[in-house]
Motif scaffolding. Structure first.
Motif, PDB file in Angstrom:
ATOM      1  N   GLU A  33      30.896  43.584  42.691  1.00  0.00           N
ATOM      2  CA  GLU A  33      31.097  44.313  41.501  1.00  0.00           C
ATOM      3  C   GLU A  33      29.966  45.467  41.483  1.00  0.00           C
ATOM      4  O   GLU A  33      30.589  46.394  40.818  1.00  0.00           O
ATOM      5  CB  GLU A  33      30.895  43.203  40.477  1.00  0.00           C
ATOM      6  CG  GLU A  33      32.361  42.369  40.315  1.00  0.00           C
ATOM      7  CD  GLU A  33      32.136  41.063  39.387  1.00  0.00           C
ATOM      8  OE1 GLU A  33      30.636  41.079  38.754  1.00  0.00           O
ATOM      9  OE2 GLU A  33      32.882  40.721  38.993  1.00  0.00           O
ATOM     10  N   VAL A  34      29.039  45.281  41.558  1.00  0.00           N
ATOM     11  CA  VAL A  34      27.948  46.454  41.509  1.00  0.00           C
ATOM     12  C   VAL A  34      27.980  47.448  42.402  1.00  0.00           C
ATOM     13  O   VAL A  34      28.099  48.476  41.929  1.00  0.00           O
ATOM     14  CB  VAL A  34      26.436  45.844  41.774  1.00  0.00           C
ATOM     15  CG1 VAL A  34      25.428  46.798  41.825  1.00  0.00           C
ATOM     16  CG2 VAL A  34      26.213  44.571  40.762  1.00  0.00           C
ATOM     17  N   LYS A  70      27.467  39.619  32.928  1.00  0.00           N
ATOM     18  CA  LYS A  70      28.195  38.582  33.378  1.00  0.00           C
ATOM     19  C   LYS A  70      27.353  37.518  34.186  1.00  0.00           C
ATOM     20  O   LYS A  70      27.435  36.306  34.574  1.00  0.00           O
ATOM     21  CB  LYS A  70      29.670  39.066  33.830  1.00  0.00           C
ATOM     22  CG  LYS A  70      30.746  38.248  34.284  1.00  0.00           C
ATOM     23  CD  LYS A  70      31.826  38.750  35.006  1.00  0.00           C
ATOM     24  CE  LYS A  70      31.892  38.167  36.375  1.00  0.00           C
ATOM     25  NZ  LYS A  70      33.048  38.912  37.206  1.00  0.00           N
ATOM     26  N   ARG A  71      26.416  38.238  34.939  1.00  0.00           N
ATOM     27  CA  ARG A  71      25.822  37.587  36.172  1.00  0.00           C
ATOM     28  C   ARG A  71      24.866  36.692  35.495  1.00  0.00           C
ATOM     29  O   ARG A  71      24.600  35.555  35.658  1.00  0.00           O
ATOM     30  CB  ARG A  71      25.071  38.396  37.065  1.00  0.00           C
ATOM     31  CG  ARG A  71      24.645  37.703  38.018  1.00  0.00           C
ATOM     32  CD  ARG A  71      23.300  38.253  38.812  1.00  0.00           C
ATOM     33  NE  ARG A  71      22.137  37.811  37.907  1.00  0.00           N
ATOM     34  CZ  ARG A  71      21.473  36.853  37.953  1.00  0.00           C
ATOM     35  NH1 ARG A  71      21.940  35.777  38.813  1.00  0.00           N
ATOM     36  NH2 ARG A  71      20.433  36.516  37.289  1.00  0.00           N
ATOM     37  N   PHE A 120      29.049  39.159  42.767  1.00  0.00           N
ATOM     38  CA  PHE A 120      28.323  40.239  42.014  1.00  0.00           C
ATOM     39  C   PHE A 120      27.889  41.384  42.688  1.00  0.00           C
ATOM     40  O   PHE A 120      27.872  42.471  42.142  1.00  0.00           O
ATOM     41  CB  PHE A 120      26.922  38.997  41.581  1.00  0.00           C
ATOM     42  CG  PHE A 120      25.948  40.139  40.962  1.00  0.00           C
ATOM     43  CD1 PHE A 120      26.070  40.679  39.877  1.00  0.00           C
ATOM     44  CD2 PHE A 120      24.534  40.308  41.602  1.00  0.00           C
ATOM     45  CE1 PHE A 120      25.010  41.517  39.360  1.00  0.00           C
ATOM     46  CE2 PHE A 120      23.690  41.080  41.137  1.00  0.00           C
ATOM     47  CZ  PHE A 120      24.006  41.643  40.139  1.00  0.00           C
ATOM     48  N   ILE A 155      22.411  50.196  39.827  1.00  0.00           N
ATOM     49  CA  ILE A 155      22.364  49.910  38.325  1.00  0.00           C
ATOM     50  C   ILE A 155      21.462  50.619  37.499  1.00  0.00           C
ATOM     51  O   ILE A 155      20.115  50.508  38.086  1.00  0.00           O
ATOM     52  CB  ILE A 155      22.308  48.499  38.041  1.00  0.00           C
ATOM     53  CG1 ILE A 155      23.154  47.514  38.991  1.00  0.00           C
ATOM     54  CG2 ILE A 155      22.525  47.933  36.656  1.00  0.00           C
ATOM     55  CD1 ILE A 155      22.883  46.212  39.175  1.00  0.00           C
ATOM     56  N   VAL A 197      28.767  43.999  34.271  1.00  0.00           N
ATOM     57  CA  VAL A 197      28.550  43.128  35.447  1.00  0.00           C
ATOM     58  C   VAL A 197      27.005  42.271  35.025  1.00  0.00           C
ATOM     59  O   VAL A 197      27.139  41.205  35.705  1.00  0.00           O
ATOM     60  CB  VAL A 197      28.218  43.976  36.767  1.00  0.00           C
ATOM     61  CG1 VAL A 197      28.128  43.269  37.837  1.00  0.00           C
ATOM     62  CG2 VAL A 197      29.500  44.898  36.872  1.00  0.00           C
ATOM     63  N   LYS A 249      36.807  46.079  43.443  1.00  0.00           N
ATOM     64  CA  LYS A 249      37.737  45.372  42.356  1.00  0.00           C
ATOM     65  C   LYS A 249      38.671  44.479  43.162  1.00  0.00           C
ATOM     66  O   LYS A 249      39.139  44.963  44.350  1.00  0.00           O
ATOM     67  CB  LYS A 249      38.207  46.268  41.371  1.00  0.00           C
ATOM     68  CG  LYS A 249      37.180  46.793  40.423  1.00  0.00           C
ATOM     69  CD  LYS A 249      38.151  47.742  39.345  1.00  0.00           C
ATOM     70  CE  LYS A 249      37.128  48.467  38.416  1.00  0.00           C
ATOM     71  NZ  LYS A 249      36.284  49.474  39.146  1.00  0.00           N
ATOM     72  N   MET A 306      28.317  48.684  34.763  1.00  0.00           N
ATOM     73  CA  MET A 306      27.330  47.979  35.265  1.00  0.00           C
ATOM     74  C   MET A 306      26.629  47.085  34.009  1.00  0.00           C
ATOM     75  O   MET A 306      26.243  45.784  34.380  1.00  0.00           O
ATOM     76  CB  MET A 306      26.257  48.918  35.695  1.00  0.00           C
ATOM     77  CG  MET A 306      26.664  49.736  36.852  1.00  0.00           C
ATOM     78  SD  MET A 306      26.843  48.601  38.256  1.00  0.00           S
ATOM     79  CE  MET A 306      28.202  49.038  38.825  1.00  0.00           C
ATOM     80  N   GLN A 312      20.975  55.340  45.843  1.00  0.00           N
ATOM     81  CA  GLN A 312      21.236  53.971  46.128  1.00  0.00           C
ATOM     82  C   GLN A 312      22.577  53.389  46.452  1.00  0.00           C
ATOM     83  O   GLN A 312      22.685  52.546  47.026  1.00  0.00           O
ATOM     84  CB  GLN A 312      20.745  53.392  44.755  1.00  0.00           C
ATOM     85  CG  GLN A 312      19.071  53.177  44.722  1.00  0.00           C
ATOM     86  CD  GLN A 312      18.771  52.602  43.408  1.00  0.00           C
ATOM     87  OE1 GLN A 312      19.269  52.463  42.474  1.00  0.00           O
ATOM     88  NE2 GLN A 312      17.381  52.467  43.465  1.00  0.00           N
ATOM     89  N   MET A 338      22.708  30.874  42.339  1.00  0.00           N
ATOM     90  CA  MET A 338      24.166  31.202  42.699  1.00  0.00           C
ATOM     91  C   MET A 338      24.426  30.494  43.843  1.00  0.00           C
ATOM     92  O   MET A 338      23.790  30.493  44.573  1.00  0.00           O
ATOM     93  CB  MET A 338      24.207  32.724  42.590  1.00  0.00           C
ATOM     94  CG  MET A 338      23.829  33.520  41.050  1.00  0.00           C
ATOM     95  SD  MET A 338      24.042  35.142  41.307  1.00  0.00           S
ATOM     96  CE  MET A 338      25.532  35.354  40.520  1.00  0.00           C
ATOM     97  N   MET A 385      34.809  47.586  35.644  1.00  0.00           N
ATOM     98  CA  MET A 385      33.887  47.105  34.685  1.00  0.00           C
ATOM     99  C   MET A 385      32.567  47.838  34.671  1.00  0.00           C
ATOM    100  O   MET A 385      32.126  48.351  35.850  1.00  0.00           O
ATOM    101  CB  MET A 385      33.493  45.594  35.015  1.00  0.00           C
ATOM    102  CG  MET A 385      32.793  44.821  34.128  1.00  0.00           C
ATOM    103  SD  MET A 385      32.475  43.068  34.301  1.00  0.00           S
ATOM    104  CE  MET A 385      33.796  42.526  35.544  1.00  0.00           C
ATOM    105  N   ILE A 429      20.361  56.802  41.473  1.00  0.00           N
ATOM    106  CA  ILE A 429      21.800  55.881  41.457  1.00  0.00           C
ATOM    107  C   ILE A 429      22.698  56.657  42.555  1.00  0.00           C
ATOM    108  O   ILE A 429      23.138  55.709  43.477  1.00  0.00           O
ATOM    109  CB  ILE A 429      22.632  55.836  40.066  1.00  0.00           C
ATOM    110  CG1 ILE A 429      21.674  55.504  39.067  1.00  0.00           C
ATOM    111  CG2 ILE A 429      23.859  55.217  40.269  1.00  0.00           C
ATOM    112  CD1 ILE A 429      21.326  53.752  39.000  1.00  0.00           C
TER     113      ILE A 429
END
Lengths: 244, 305
Positions: B100-101, A9-10, B97, A90, A6, B105, A3, B73, B89, A1, B70
């Protein structure tokens, strides 16, 4: 997916985790009904169209969209999560667009939930459904314009109430700039091009054009431009205000 | 490896970080020490790419933090000050989350979430909204988020702030257990923490480095380094202790008498001889290695003047 996905979705899941989504949707639907049937005289007009429904949307959005947008960035700044999210890998562009997109999709969903009025008008008469589809699209684009303004102003402060008030004021200016009372001020002295420019800044001018059923590329382009300009401004504001 | 060169951050006329340069190599656990407002957090915010430096360069494993944000990071796990997280959350959905970031997967994501939850002991609260958790648990959620992708570089801003002594110990063990090829940077005001977990300590005051070395090296800068502390059982006359050759000062703290040396050679033997000569009976006696709080006060005050 990606960014962007993501982030969207969040954001959407956080809407659903709080009562915000539910309250927003209920108020949006109730006010839509009240405006269309009582103030817009939906029945009394005796016409098979949704003009009485759509004509109140700018005023509805004026308060509801800033209410939805006010938390987008100011809450991140208030709770410090902005530091978390911006040190995750991100791209900032994905964050800004993702947050905007999630709210925009959410408004779109609330808008779709007004479908009973569309069923009603089709049951009672024989409306031009093409015009209605165009109006729905126009209304959604206009909501996007309001949302992008709210997004940017939400980034200017960590106080949600201030973000709300600022957004309402700026959105109001964008609505009324097409009104005769505003244009009259310019009428006596300003050159025609300036009057045209001010009037063409108005959300109403473009929304009305789309609601007539003419999906002119220029009107769509106008909203696309408003949205991208305000989102670009959001990026600048976030960068400037990060350290505070 | 992290390379920081002439790093400067100014907010208007206020310079928060002033011309900071240092390297951190894999295997090092670097502790940032300093008074509040010394620029510790600002430095961390620049290393992690949150704030852009006014001047200077930060390079994280060869990636310039400004030009190649990026990529840099991706290598870093960061716990910002106050351990912010999305309160609405649940612990599990928040970590999902983050996974995923971080590009995990399916089963991989599940595995690394489980591992992170296990590492910081969040099993009992995994389905609770973060807002409902105690401060200690919130801090651990922040830690879980930072270690989730097993980063090469871990940057923790006050990781034990607000934790009880058991939890503090747990976090210290966690940092010590990280494999030895990682870079860890922590900031703290708790000096004992530095001797407990850090291989290197750096004291920052007014945005500049005022001391940099191993905890033992910093301790040896203390005037208490090789000082001799003696506890006597009752109120004995200790005034003559100051006459011992090589004692520059005698400090009384409760039952304890501390003899501060002029220089360290052979003081213990001379003190023992003196005690025998005076027929004084010491309950306890030991040679101090130095006091970090003393060094801390000394170097930060010097910087302020």
């Amino acid at each position: 997916m990606s960014m962007l996905g993501v982030v969207v979705k969040r954001e959407l899941s956080s809407y659903l985790a709080t009562p915000l989504a539910f309250i927003f949707t209920v108020i949006f639907l109730v006010l839509n009904g009240v405006f269309a049937f009582y103030l817009g005289n939906f029945y009394e007009r005796g016409q098979a169209d949704l003009v009485s429904f759509f004509s109140f949307h700018p005023w509805l959005y004026l308060f509801l969209v800033p209410a939805l947008a006010m938390r987008l960035w100011s809450e991140e700044r208030k709770t410090g999560t902005i530091e978390l999210i911006m040190t995750l890998p991100i791209p900032t562009k994905d964050l800004i667009i993702g947050k905007f997109l999630a709210s925009w999709l959410f408004i779109g969903a609330a808008l779709l939930l007004t479908f009973p009025i569309w069923i009603t008008v089709n049951y009672l008469g024989d409306p031009d459904n093409g015009v209605i589809v165009a109006s729905y699209l126009g209304s959604w684009f206009m909501a996007g314009g309001f949302l992008a303004i709210g997004c940017c102003l939400s980034a200017t402060t960590n106080n949600q109430v201030i973000a709300f008030i600022l957004s309402v004021v700026v959105c109001f200016l964008f609505i009324v700039s097409g009104f005769p009372m505003v244009l009259d001020v310019f009428q006596s002295w300003a050159p025609a091009w300036l009057i045209d420019a001010v009037s063409s800044l108005s959300f109403l001018t473009h929304f009305n054009a789309i609601s007539r059923g003419v999906l002119d590329l220029r009107d769509v382009l106008y909203f696309a431009l408003v949205i991208s300009t305000w989102l670009a401004a959001t990026a600048i504001v976030i960068d400037m205000k990060k350290a505070e | 490896m992290i390379t920081v060169k002439q790093l400067t951050k100014a907010f208007g006329t206020f310079t928060a970080v002033n011309n900071l340069s240092f390297d951190v190599k894999p295997g090092e656990v670097l502790g940032f020490l300093g008074p509040n407002g010394a620029g510790k957090s600002t430095t961390m915010k620049m290393i992690t790419g949150f704030l852009a430096p006014t001047a200077g360069v930060v390079s994280v494993d060869g990636h310039d933090i400004v030009k190649d944000t990026i990529a840099a990071q991706r290598l870093i796990g960061y716990l910002p000050e106050g351990a912010p997280s999305y309160g609405e959350m649940t612990v599990e959905s928040f970590l999902k989350f983050i996974a995923e970031v971080r590009g995990f997967k399916g089963q991989d994501a599940k595995n690394c979430i489980e591992k992170a939850i296990h590492t910081v002991e969040l099993e009992s609260v995994r389905l609770q909204p973060i807002d409902t958790l105690s401060k200690g648990f919130k801090r651990r959620v922040g830690l879980a988020q930072a270690v989730l992708h097993d980063p090469k570089i871990l940057i923790l801003d006050e990781p034990t702030d607000g934790l009880d002594p058991n939890q503090k110990q747990h976090v210290r063990e966690l940092i010590q257990n990280l494999s030895k090829d990682k870079i860890v940077i922590i900031s703290t005001h708790i000096l004992e923490e530095v001797s407990a977990v850090c291989t290197r300590a750096m004291i920052i005051a007014d945005g500049a480095i005022v001391a940099d070395g191993t905890p033992a090296e910093l301790q040896s800068m203390s005037r208490y380094h090789n000082a001799i502390s003696i506890r006597f059982d009752s109120s004995v006359d200790t005034s003559s202790l100051s006459s011992i050759i090589g004692v520059s000062e005698v400090v009384h703290e409760g039952d304890w008498v501390t003899l501060i040396p002029e220089n360290s050679d052979g003081l213990l033997e001379r003190v023992n001889n003196k005690l025998e000569e005076l027929n004084l009976h010491a309950e306890e006696i030991f040679v101090e290695r130095g006091r970090l709080d003393d060094v801390f006060r000394k170097v930060t005050r010097e910087a302020a003047q």
